[in-house]
Design a protein around this motif. Structure first.
Motif, PDB file in Angstrom:
ATOM      1  N   SER A   1       0.855  -1.189   0.000  1.00  0.00           N
ATOM      2  CA  SER A   1       0.000   0.000   0.000  1.00  0.00           C
ATOM      3  C   SER A   1       0.889   1.237   0.000  1.00  0.00           C
ATOM      4  CB  SER A   1      -0.935   0.019   1.228  1.00  0.00           C
ATOM      5  OG  SER A   1      -0.182   0.156   2.425  1.00  0.00           O
ATOM      6  N   GLY A   2       0.261   2.392  -0.146  1.00  0.00           N
ATOM      7  CA  GLY A   2       0.961   3.661   0.025  1.00  0.00           C
ATOM      8  C   GLY A   2       2.092   3.917  -0.946  1.00  0.00           C
ATOM      9  N   ILE A   3       3.148   4.562  -0.430  1.00  0.00           N
ATOM     10  CA  ILE A   3       4.280   4.983  -1.251  1.00  0.00           C
ATOM     11  C   ILE A   3       4.947   3.795  -1.921  1.00  0.00           C
ATOM     12  CG2 ILE A   3       6.533   6.126  -1.220  1.00  0.00           C
ATOM     13  CD1 ILE A   3       5.542   7.631   1.297  1.00  0.00           C
ATOM     14  N   GLY A   4       5.166   2.735  -1.166  1.00  0.00           N
ATOM     15  CA  GLY A   4       5.831   1.557  -1.720  1.00  0.00           C
ATOM     16  C   GLY A   4       5.078   0.967  -2.888  1.00  0.00           C
ATOM     17  N   LEU A   5       3.758   0.874  -2.765  1.00  0.00           N
ATOM     18  CA  LEU A   5       2.947   0.333  -3.850  1.00  0.00           C
ATOM     19  C   LEU A   5       2.993   1.253  -5.062  1.00  0.00           C
ATOM     20  CD1 LEU A   5       1.014  -1.788  -4.958  1.00  0.00           C
ATOM     21  CD2 LEU A   5      -0.867  -0.574  -3.830  1.00  0.00           C
ATOM     22  N   GLY A   6       2.951   2.562  -4.826  1.00  0.00           N
ATOM     23  CA  GLY A   6       3.057   3.503  -5.931  1.00  0.00           C
ATOM     24  C   GLY A   6       4.374   3.350  -6.678  1.00  0.00           C
ATOM     25  N   ALA A   7       5.477   3.196  -5.931  1.00  0.00           N
ATOM     26  CA  ALA A   7       6.788   3.026  -6.550  1.00  0.00           C
ATOM     27  C   ALA A   7       6.899   1.680  -7.258  1.00  0.00           C
ATOM     28  CB  ALA A   7       7.879   3.149  -5.485  1.00  0.00           C
ATOM     29  N   LEU A   8       6.345   0.643  -6.650  1.00  0.00           N
ATOM     30  CA  LEU A   8       6.374  -0.694  -7.253  1.00  0.00           C
ATOM     31  C   LEU A   8       5.671  -0.695  -8.611  1.00  0.00           C
ATOM     32  CD1 LEU A   8       6.760  -3.749  -7.318  1.00  0.00           C
ATOM     33  CD2 LEU A   8       4.828  -3.965  -5.734  1.00  0.00           C
ATOM     34  N   LYS A   9       4.498  -0.097  -8.675  1.00  0.00           N
ATOM     35  CA  LYS A   9       3.756  -0.055  -9.937  1.00  0.00           C
ATOM     36  C   LYS A   9       4.493   0.784 -10.985  1.00  0.00           C
ATOM     37  CE  LYS A   9      -0.904  -0.945  -8.177  1.00  0.00           C
ATOM     38  NZ  LYS A   9      -2.291  -0.433  -8.026  1.00  0.00           N
ATOM     39  N   GLU A  10       5.093   1.886 -10.554  1.00  0.00           N
ATOM     40  CA  GLU A  10       5.861   2.724 -11.468  1.00  0.00           C
ATOM     41  C   GLU A  10       7.056   1.951 -12.017  1.00  0.00           C
ATOM     42  OE1 GLU A  10       6.735   6.878 -12.974  1.00  0.00           O
ATOM     43  OE2 GLU A  10       4.976   5.662 -12.465  1.00  0.00           O
ATOM     44  N   PHE A  11       7.728   1.203 -11.157  1.00  0.00           N
ATOM     45  CA  PHE A  11       8.879   0.404 -11.582  1.00  0.00           C
ATOM     46  C   PHE A  11       8.444  -0.671 -12.568  1.00  0.00           C
ATOM     47  CE2 PHE A  11      11.774  -3.244 -10.981  1.00  0.00           C
ATOM     48  CZ  PHE A  11      12.981  -2.632 -11.278  1.00  0.00           C
TER      49      PHE A  11
ATOM     50  N   ILE B   1      -2.301  -7.539  -6.239  1.00  0.00           N
ATOM     51  CA  ILE B   1      -1.218  -6.652  -6.664  1.00  0.00           C
ATOM     52  C   ILE B   1      -0.441  -7.294  -7.797  1.00  0.00           C
ATOM     53  CG2 ILE B   1       0.933  -5.537  -5.937  1.00  0.00           C
ATOM     54  CD1 ILE B   1      -0.275  -5.292  -3.137  1.00  0.00           C
ATOM     55  N   VAL B   2      -0.194  -8.590  -7.695  1.00  0.00           N
ATOM     56  CA  VAL B   2       0.513  -9.308  -8.761  1.00  0.00           C
ATOM     57  C   VAL B   2      -0.271  -9.216 -10.066  1.00  0.00           C
ATOM     58  CG1 VAL B   2       1.343 -11.556  -9.545  1.00  0.00           C
ATOM     59  CG2 VAL B   2       1.662 -10.868  -7.159  1.00  0.00           C
ATOM     60  N   ASP B   3      -1.584  -9.360  -9.981  1.00  0.00           N
ATOM     61  CA  ASP B   3      -2.425  -9.234 -11.179  1.00  0.00           C
ATOM     62  C   ASP B   3      -2.267  -7.851 -11.800  1.00  0.00           C
ATOM     63  OD1 ASP B   3      -3.368 -11.809 -10.770  1.00  0.00           O
ATOM     64  OD2 ASP B   3      -5.152 -11.134  -9.670  1.00  0.00           O
ATOM     65  N   ASP B   4      -2.257  -6.808 -10.956  1.00  0.00           N
ATOM     66  CA  ASP B   4      -2.090  -5.436 -11.461  1.00  0.00           C
ATOM     67  C   ASP B   4      -0.734  -5.259 -12.135  1.00  0.00           C
ATOM     68  OD1 ASP B   4      -4.573  -4.786 -10.457  1.00  0.00           O
ATOM     69  OD2 ASP B   4      -3.792  -3.846  -8.631  1.00  0.00           O
ATOM     70  N   LEU B   5       0.313  -5.833 -11.529  1.00  0.00           N
ATOM     71  CA  LEU B   5       1.656  -5.703 -12.087  1.00  0.00           C
ATOM     72  C   LEU B   5       1.762  -6.416 -13.429  1.00  0.00           C
ATOM     73  CD1 LEU B   5       3.781  -6.288  -8.848  1.00  0.00           C
ATOM     74  CD2 LEU B   5       3.182  -4.104  -9.907  1.00  0.00           C
ATOM     75  N   ARG B   6       1.139  -7.564 -13.533  1.00  0.00           N
ATOM     76  CA  ARG B   6       1.158  -8.297 -14.808  1.00  0.00           C
ATOM     77  C   ARG B   6       0.401  -7.555 -15.896  1.00  0.00           C
ATOM     78  NH1 ARG B   6       0.150 -14.121 -11.884  1.00  0.00           N
ATOM     79  NH2 ARG B   6       2.359 -14.622 -11.520  1.00  0.00           N
ATOM     80  N   THR B   7      -0.618  -6.820 -15.501  1.00  0.00           N
ATOM     81  CA  THR B   7      -1.340  -5.997 -16.470  1.00  0.00           C
ATOM     82  C   THR B   7      -0.457  -4.855 -16.956  1.00  0.00           C
ATOM     83  OG1 THR B   7      -3.481  -6.512 -15.457  1.00  0.00           O
ATOM     84  CG2 THR B   7      -3.364  -4.541 -16.831  1.00  0.00           C
TER      85      THR B   7
END
Length: 337
Positions: free
Chosen positions: A31-41, A63-69
């Motif tokens: 969640s939060g900042i870490g999730l925002g950075a993870l998705k950006e990466f 979250i994994v599903d979102d990253l794969r998208t």
């Protein structure tokens, strides 16, 4: 001097120019900042191999599903551990070491703050300090060999770089109730984090270390600060006001990834060189200056500006606090074996 968000985004987008897989571990990215950075990466990196820590793997599966998208070519793996426990933090590091021979990015943003007093873990540590200091340092320490094998290794800790303050050197883990408060736990975590990262930076000159203060960010943490009547007051009175003056988690994540990858905050040319993004008016960014006379780490504020905070850190160094903090920290780790 800060960095405008357009420059930040332009720089992050150039992660796609980095050749070969990029291996990253995110601790605190559900969640939060870490999730925002993870998705950006994940969105910009080419063929990333990403590990991220979650207390509950089933809950984090979305979250994994979102990253794969965002990036179907990436590989994403959840490590189900609770990093308020140092022993679990050790298991996180050992898991990554069993899978990888190098690590490009270690992103540390797990956090816990309580207005209900000291919350002691089964290991005898305060949960907020364990999450924000001890576990972060232990993971970093164990992963230094992998980081040193990367092309341009980076470690970023999202906490309070440049906001260091008073410290009780006779009670570093704030075991005594009279010494514990939200403020003292925050200062101790930030102070000890900066001093130990300076030690790591001196001993590992190829690794870029950043300690960032993200400012006020609209994250779920604002709603979990306290229980009872105090918690209700924070959630329904204080939190809405704070959000009026806060960054979104998405923008904070973008800025944190920029701090973690740009050559502006790197000992080398960084994952993303300075030429990859120009500032306002087409003016290129300058290399930031590290703490401790250029020998330490990058202390970054919420807009990407640099602060050295020498009025606080210089006396600590003169008094030998880095050694004392490290000896204390090693003693804590040894007591858990």
């Amino acid at each position: 001097m800060g960095v405008d968000i357009e420059t930040v985004r332009a720089s992050n987008s150039r992660l796609s120019d980095v050749k070969g897989p990029q291996v990253a571990l995110f601790v605190g990215a559900t969640s939060g900042i870490g999730l925002g950075a993870l998705k950006e990466f994940a969105q910009h990196a080419i063929d990333p191999r990403v590990y991220f820590v979650a207390r509950n793997a089933k809950t984090a599966a979305g979250i994994v599903d979102d990253l794969r998208t965002l990036n179907p070519g990436g590989k994403y793996e959840i490590i189900e551990k609770n990093v308020s426990l140092v022993r679990d933090a050790e298991k996180v590091a050992e898991f990554v070491k069993s899978k990888e021979s190098s690590l490009d990015l270690l992103f540390l943003s797990a956090g816990f703050v309580s207005f209900d007093g000291r919350q002691e873990t089964p290991e005898g540590l305060d949960a907020s300090m364990s999450t924000r200091y001890y576990s972060r340092i232990r993971i970093t320490q164990l992963l230094l060999p992998l980081l040193n094998q990367a092309r341009s290794p980076h470690v970023i800790s999202i906490l309070a770089g440049g906001k260091e303050g008073p410290m009780n050197e006779d009670d570093l883990d704030l075991k005594q109730a009279k010494n514990f408060s939200v403020a003292s736990a925050s200062y101790h975590s930030a102070n000890m984090g900066t001093l130990v990262f300076e030690k790591f930076a001196a001993e590992n000159p190829r690794i870029s270390f950043v300690h960032e203060y993200p400012g006020i960010v609209s994250t779920p943490l604002l709603d979990r600060l306290a229980g009872g009547v105090k918690g209700v007051a924070i959630r329904y009175l204080a939190a809405p006001v704070l959000r009026l003056f806060s960054f979104s988690a998405t923008e904070a994540g973008q800025r944190s990834l920029f701090a973690a990858t740009s050559a502006r905050y790197s000992v080398d040319d960084g994952m993303v060189p300075l030429s990859a993004a120009a500032g306002k008016g087409g003016v290129g960014l300058e290399k930031a200056v590290r703490s401790n006379g250029g020998k330490g780490i990058f202390l970054v504020d919420q807009t990407g500006g640099i602060t050295d905070n020498e009025k606080v850190l210089a006396p600590f160094r003169k008094a030998g606090m880095e050694k004392k903090v490290w000896e204390h920290t090693q003693g804590v780790f040894n007591s858990l074996r």
